[in-house]
Design an enzyme around this catalytic site. Structure first.
Site: not given
Length: 274
Positions: A112, A155, A2-3
DNA sequence: CGCTCGGCCTGTGCGC
DNA sequence: TGCGCACAGGCCGAGC
């Protein structure tokens, strides 16, 4: 798994059910899910605690309890957290069970077993580094164009890896990063520093739109995801590239390609995203 | 300090 | 049909 939109949907579905409810006892089927404190202390502290409100930060879900305790849940890849009326109906992958005083329960299930749960006094929340170092999240007031633009320009590395970095932006994961780059028509391999102002601006609104849409559709049930009452989301029906390898791009008809970027399966349209 | 990559786990699904 | 092997929505820590 889930995000941000999925965790937000879980929060919204659990909120009306759990606020004010008292945990009677906790059953721990897999102790290593509990990262702090010990399983025994976890059970002892939670017994009799009332849930006062829920909160979310990035992909972390926070349960505020009385006596100033906070339980923090991170679902990682396959964690599920949902409410069950009949407390005898255990999930096949149930790991932690929270029993309430009215015969119902909240199950933490996880195939998992990579998920994590913490329980801290509120003033010790800073000990979860992933929480304390997290960058601003999409749609929040501190996620500004200026921050986004200035950070991207300095970055190293490619834009996909950067968007996945929770210290830069909190809450994005593999699906919503691929979708954001598709909406912004940017190739996932592009170095962050090479993006033009126009591209960064397009990406900024794409990230916000994709996350807003994901929340509106109550998350993406690509496989395992279910909300706080066990229901699927609908955003899987709106994906542009994720999981669509070999299928035509909806803008130009070119076959969607899957490759590996930043160690993750990455989907994109080789024609639209350059 | 910032970035990349391997490891953590186990189930599923694809290809042979 | 059966089997083996990649691969899976995330993060941490080691190493460079």
């Amino acid at each position: 798994m889930p995000e941000l939109p999925e965790v937000e949907s879980i929060k919204r579905t659990l909120e009306p059910i759990l606020i004010g409810r008292t945990i009677e006892h906790v059953e721990i089927l897999l102790p290593r899910i509990i990262k702090w404190p010990s399983p025994e202390a976890f059970q002892a502290i939670l017994a009799g605690k009332k849930i006062t409100f829920l909160s979310r930060r990035g992909k972390y879900l926070l349960f505020y309890l009385d006596e100033d305790y906070i339980m923090v849940v991170h679902l990682r890849m396959t964690g599920r957290l949902y409410y069950t009326e009949d407390n005898a109906k255990q999930d096949r992958f149930a790991r932690i069970l929270f029993f309430f005083d009215n015969g119902t329960m909240l199950q933490y299930a996880d195939a998992r077993t990579l998920g994590t749960i913490y329980l801290f006094p509120a003033n010790e929340l800073g000990r979860i580094t992933g929480l304390s170092t997290m960058g601003p999240e999409p749609l929040s007031p501190d996620f500004t164009m200026a921050y986004f633009k200035d950070s991207i320009k300095i970055r190293k590395g490619n834009i996909k890896a950067l968007l996945l970095n929770q210290r830069f932006v909190g809450g994005l994961g593999n699906i919503y990063v691929d979708e954001s780059l598709a909406v912004a028509e940017i190739n996932p391999l592009r170095s962050a520093a090479s993006l033009t102002d126009a591209e960064i601006e397009k990406l900024f609104s794409a990230v916000n739109k994709v996350i807003a849409d994901g929340i509106e559709h109550r998350g993406t049930s690509f496989r395992d995801y279910r909300d706080g009452i066990g229901k699927k989301g609908a955003h899987q029906n709106y994906l542009r590239v994720y999981g669509r390898k070999g299928q035509p791009c909806e803008k130009c008809g070119t076959s969607i390609v899957k490759m590996e970027v930043a160690g993750r399966g990455t989907h994109y349209c080789p024609n639209c995203q350059r």
